[in-house]
Design a protein around this motif. Structure first.
Motif, PDB file in Angstrom:
ATOM      1  N   SER A 141      11.526 -32.152 -25.081  1.00  0.00           N
ATOM      2  CA  SER A 141      12.290 -31.113 -25.172  1.00  0.00           C
ATOM      3  C   SER A 141      13.329 -31.145 -26.190  1.00  0.00           C
ATOM      4  O   SER A 141      13.376 -32.248 -26.890  1.00  0.00           O
ATOM      5  N   PRO A 142      13.927 -29.899 -26.706  1.00  0.00           N
ATOM      6  CA  PRO A 142      15.102 -29.984 -27.652  1.00  0.00           C
ATOM      7  C   PRO A 142      16.179 -31.201 -27.426  1.00  0.00           C
ATOM      8  O   PRO A 142      16.629 -31.384 -28.459  1.00  0.00           O
ATOM      9  N   VAL A 143      16.350 -31.316 -26.053  1.00  0.00           N
ATOM     10  CA  VAL A 143      17.374 -32.315 -25.949  1.00  0.00           C
ATOM     11  C   VAL A 143      16.892 -33.816 -25.623  1.00  0.00           C
ATOM     12  O   VAL A 143      17.872 -34.738 -25.304  1.00  0.00           O
ATOM     13  N   GLY A 144      15.839 -34.010 -25.843  1.00  0.00           N
ATOM     14  CA  GLY A 144      15.227 -35.382 -25.807  1.00  0.00           C
ATOM     15  C   GLY A 144      14.561 -35.761 -24.438  1.00  0.00           C
ATOM     16  O   GLY A 144      14.148 -36.948 -24.292  1.00  0.00           O
ATOM     17  N   ALA A 145      14.300 -34.815 -23.644  1.00  0.00           N
ATOM     18  CA  ALA A 145      13.544 -35.386 -22.537  1.00  0.00           C
ATOM     19  C   ALA A 145      11.912 -35.566 -22.621  1.00  0.00           C
ATOM     20  O   ALA A 145      11.363 -34.581 -23.466  1.00  0.00           O
ATOM     21  N   GLN A 146      11.452 -36.379 -22.220  1.00  0.00           N
ATOM     22  CA  GLN A 146      10.127 -36.743 -22.824  1.00  0.00           C
ATOM     23  C   GLN A 146       9.185 -37.151 -21.738  1.00  0.00           C
ATOM     24  O   GLN A 146       9.381 -37.332 -20.773  1.00  0.00           O
ATOM     25  N   GLY A 147       7.819 -36.719 -22.130  1.00  0.00           N
ATOM     26  CA  GLY A 147       6.618 -37.025 -21.348  1.00  0.00           C
ATOM     27  C   GLY A 147       6.423 -36.040 -20.149  1.00  0.00           C
ATOM     28  O   GLY A 147       6.851 -35.111 -20.049  1.00  0.00           O
ATOM     29  N   LEU A 148       5.478 -36.583 -19.372  1.00  0.00           N
ATOM     30  CA  LEU A 148       4.998 -35.438 -18.165  1.00  0.00           C
ATOM     31  C   LEU A 148       6.310 -35.220 -17.281  1.00  0.00           C
ATOM     32  O   LEU A 148       6.107 -34.115 -16.960  1.00  0.00           O
ATOM     33  N   MET A 149       7.054 -35.902 -16.972  1.00  0.00           N
ATOM     34  CA  MET A 149       8.174 -35.706 -15.985  1.00  0.00           C
ATOM     35  C   MET A 149       9.442 -35.262 -16.773  1.00  0.00           C
ATOM     36  O   MET A 149      10.420 -34.972 -16.218  1.00  0.00           O
ATOM     37  N   GLN A 150       9.352 -35.269 -18.237  1.00  0.00           N
ATOM     38  CA  GLN A 150      10.488 -34.822 -18.988  1.00  0.00           C
ATOM     39  C   GLN A 150      11.647 -35.569 -18.389  1.00  0.00           C
ATOM     40  O   GLN A 150      12.868 -35.185 -18.247  1.00  0.00           O
ATOM     41  N   VAL A 151      11.648 -36.729 -18.590  1.00  0.00           N
ATOM     42  CA  VAL A 151      12.706 -37.857 -18.284  1.00  0.00           C
ATOM     43  C   VAL A 151      13.631 -38.013 -19.505  1.00  0.00           C
ATOM     44  O   VAL A 151      13.180 -38.262 -20.693  1.00  0.00           O
ATOM     45  N   MET A 152      15.139 -37.974 -19.314  1.00  0.00           N
ATOM     46  CA  MET A 152      15.631 -38.495 -20.688  1.00  0.00           C
ATOM     47  C   MET A 152      15.650 -39.871 -20.671  1.00  0.00           C
ATOM     48  O   MET A 152      16.410 -40.633 -20.227  1.00  0.00           O
ATOM     49  N   THR A 153      14.774 -40.172 -21.804  1.00  0.00           N
ATOM     50  CA  THR A 153      14.453 -41.481 -22.104  1.00  0.00           C
ATOM     51  C   THR A 153      15.720 -42.261 -22.350  1.00  0.00           C
ATOM     52  O   THR A 153      15.981 -43.336 -21.967  1.00  0.00           O
ATOM     53  N   LYS A 154      16.600 -41.967 -23.130  1.00  0.00           N
ATOM     54  CA  LYS A 154      17.875 -42.621 -23.523  1.00  0.00           C
ATOM     55  C   LYS A 154      18.640 -43.012 -22.525  1.00  0.00           C
ATOM     56  O   LYS A 154      19.408 -43.987 -22.550  1.00  0.00           O
ATOM     57  N   VAL A 155      18.702 -41.999 -21.700  1.00  0.00           N
ATOM     58  CA  VAL A 155      19.543 -42.096 -20.236  1.00  0.00           C
ATOM     59  C   VAL A 155      19.035 -43.162 -19.589  1.00  0.00           C
ATOM     60  O   VAL A 155      19.854 -43.856 -18.944  1.00  0.00           O
ATOM     61  N   SER A 208      16.797 -45.545 -20.108  1.00  0.00           N
ATOM     62  CA  SER A 208      15.862 -46.687 -20.822  1.00  0.00           C
ATOM     63  C   SER A 208      15.990 -47.838 -19.945  1.00  0.00           C
ATOM     64  O   SER A 208      14.918 -48.543 -19.940  1.00  0.00           O
ATOM     65  N   ASP A 209      16.996 -48.131 -19.135  1.00  0.00           N
ATOM     66  CA  ASP A 209      16.848 -49.109 -18.138  1.00  0.00           C
ATOM     67  C   ASP A 209      15.622 -49.254 -17.272  1.00  0.00           C
ATOM     68  O   ASP A 209      15.170 -50.379 -16.904  1.00  0.00           O
ATOM     69  N   LYS A 210      15.124 -48.032 -16.904  1.00  0.00           N
ATOM     70  CA  LYS A 210      14.049 -47.934 -15.944  1.00  0.00           C
ATOM     71  C   LYS A 210      12.876 -48.151 -16.621  1.00  0.00           C
ATOM     72  O   LYS A 210      11.710 -48.624 -16.061  1.00  0.00           O
ATOM     73  N   TYR A 211      12.733 -48.243 -17.901  1.00  0.00           N
ATOM     74  CA  TYR A 211      11.506 -48.569 -18.671  1.00  0.00           C
ATOM     75  C   TYR A 211      11.300 -50.109 -19.031  1.00  0.00           C
ATOM     76  O   TYR A 211      10.489 -50.369 -19.670  1.00  0.00           O
ATOM     77  N   ASP A 212      12.487 -50.981 -18.921  1.00  0.00           N
ATOM     78  CA  ASP A 212      12.682 -52.142 -19.325  1.00  0.00           C
ATOM     79  C   ASP A 212      11.429 -52.824 -18.345  1.00  0.00           C
ATOM     80  O   ASP A 212      10.743 -53.845 -19.309  1.00  0.00           O
ATOM     81  N   SER A 213      11.069 -52.697 -17.288  1.00  0.00           N
ATOM     82  CA  SER A 213      10.077 -53.596 -16.814  1.00  0.00           C
ATOM     83  C   SER A 213       8.484 -53.267 -17.069  1.00  0.00           C
ATOM     84  O   SER A 213       7.716 -53.727 -16.726  1.00  0.00           O
ATOM     85  N   PHE A 214       8.649 -51.874 -17.905  1.00  0.00           N
ATOM     86  CA  PHE A 214       7.471 -51.303 -18.391  1.00  0.00           C
ATOM     87  C   PHE A 214       7.114 -52.030 -20.119  1.00  0.00           C
ATOM     88  O   PHE A 214       6.159 -51.506 -20.709  1.00  0.00           O
ATOM     89  N   GLY A 215       8.150 -52.624 -20.418  1.00  0.00           N
ATOM     90  CA  GLY A 215       7.994 -53.037 -21.980  1.00  0.00           C
ATOM     91  C   GLY A 215       8.917 -52.327 -23.018  1.00  0.00           C
ATOM     92  O   GLY A 215       9.116 -52.607 -24.091  1.00  0.00           O
ATOM     93  N   GLY A 216       9.476 -51.316 -22.378  1.00  0.00           N
ATOM     94  CA  GLY A 216      10.849 -50.749 -23.353  1.00  0.00           C
ATOM     95  C   GLY A 216      10.308 -49.060 -23.262  1.00  0.00           C
ATOM     96  O   GLY A 216       9.323 -48.634 -22.458  1.00  0.00           O
ATOM     97  N   LYS A 217      11.286 -48.465 -23.714  1.00  0.00           N
ATOM     98  CA  LYS A 217      11.390 -47.105 -23.974  1.00  0.00           C
ATOM     99  C   LYS A 217      10.339 -46.260 -24.384  1.00  0.00           C
ATOM    100  O   LYS A 217      10.072 -45.217 -24.141  1.00  0.00           O
ATOM    101  N   LEU A 218       9.456 -46.775 -25.269  1.00  0.00           N
ATOM    102  CA  LEU A 218       8.054 -46.330 -25.614  1.00  0.00           C
ATOM    103  C   LEU A 218       7.130 -46.134 -24.604  1.00  0.00           C
ATOM    104  O   LEU A 218       6.243 -45.301 -24.688  1.00  0.00           O
ATOM    105  N   ALA A 219       7.222 -46.827 -23.749  1.00  0.00           N
ATOM    106  CA  ALA A 219       6.256 -46.660 -22.356  1.00  0.00           C
ATOM    107  C   ALA A 219       6.471 -45.099 -22.038  1.00  0.00           C
ATOM    108  O   ALA A 219       5.861 -44.815 -20.828  1.00  0.00           O
ATOM    109  N   ALA A 220       7.553 -44.509 -22.423  1.00  0.00           N
ATOM    110  CA  ALA A 220       7.580 -43.083 -21.750  1.00  0.00           C
ATOM    111  C   ALA A 220       6.646 -42.223 -22.121  1.00  0.00           C
ATOM    112  O   ALA A 220       6.225 -41.108 -21.255  1.00  0.00           O
TER     113      ALA A 220
END
Length: 269
Positions: free
Chosen positions: A149-163, A165-177
């Motif tokens: 999205s224009p505000v940075g929400a990403q992927g299928l569920m349009q999660v704000m990856t920057k906000v 990012s800690d939830k992606y740590d166990s998946f290897g990092g924010k690129l897992a979005a």
């Protein structure tokens, strides 16, 4: 000596001279090659980094030659990385949902089958209706795993990856979005937090889209709830008609007394 004999002797002498010259040249060439090889071995032994560079260049050249001769290099394990499954292997209820979503959103049924199966599995663990999870994906991204999205929400569920990012740590990092299943799991966690915070499903959806503190959420919650209801009917075996999906434009930034909130931006704190 006749003229014929002289001519024959001349040819033999000429051939002998050529053969001797060729031997001398090749002998010297092989000697030079041998010296060059010996020098290269000595240099690479003394300088391991040069040997490593040489090995990489040779390996790269060999790969290039292999591709040129045989075409692209095959990877038999590529299928293990694909987010896809056969819809015929799903339970009847899930298969019906996968096929219906595939037709409506013009997405191949195989990747949708993997997402439907994951939604049902994670729905059991989180006690969320899997058709609600799928409805959020449908409205948020239309099942495009690379949407942003224009505000940075990403992927299928349009999660704000920057906000989150800690939830992606166990998946290897924010690129897992951009991994569909990972984004689904993280998005469900955010949705679960939103519903818990709001105390209701519809209120949670308003938090999820960042419209908790304003009257107008752009029709987001209503669209998700409507799609959720349709998917429930499909899962029960009902034949449901559909129209082309419409994208909901969420507010870019929503001001509130607690500060700005954006799409799927609620933190876990």
């Amino acid at each position: 000596m006749t003229a014929s004999e002289k001519f024959t002797q001349g040819l033999r002498t000429f051939a002998s001279d050529i053969a001797q010259g060729f031997f001398v040249i090749t002998h010297n060439s092989f000697a030079l090659v041998g010296l060059a090889v010996m020098f290269a071995v000595i240099v690479m032994t003394a300088r391991p980094e040069l040997r490593q560079v040489g090995e990489l260049q040779l390996f790269s050249w060999l790969q290039t030659r292999q591709v040129a001769v045989n075409g692209p290099i095959g990877e038999l394990d590529a299928i293990d990385r694909a987010t896809a499954s056969n819809p015929k292997d799903l339970p009847k209820q899930q298969a019906a949902v996968a096929y219906w979503l595939s037709k409506k959103y013009r997405v191949a049924p195989e990747p949708l089958s993997a997402l439907v199966a994951e939604a049902y599995e994670i729905g059991i663990r989180t006690k969320l209706d899997p058709t609600l999870i799928l409805a959020v994906m449908a409205v948020e991204s239309g099942f495009n795993p690379f949407a942003q999205s224009p505000v940075g929400a990403q992927g299928l569920m349009q999660v704000m990856t920057k906000v989150h990012s800690d939830k992606y740590d166990s998946f290897g990092g924010k690129l897992a979005a951009f991994d569909p299943l990972t984004n689904l799991r993280v998005g469900v966690k955010v949705l679960q937090e939103c519903i818990a915070r709001a105390g209701s499903m519809e209120g949670g959806l308003r938090y999820y889209v960042g419209a908790a503190n304003i009257e107008d959420d752009g029709g987001y919650a209503g669209k998700v709830m409507a799609e959720h209801a349709r998917l429930q009917m499909v899962a029960k075996g009902r034949s449901m008609q559909f129209t082309a999906p419409q994208t909901v434009t969420a507010p870019a930034t929503i001001k509130s007394n607690e500060g700005p909130e954006k799409v799927a931006m609620l933190s876990g704190s």
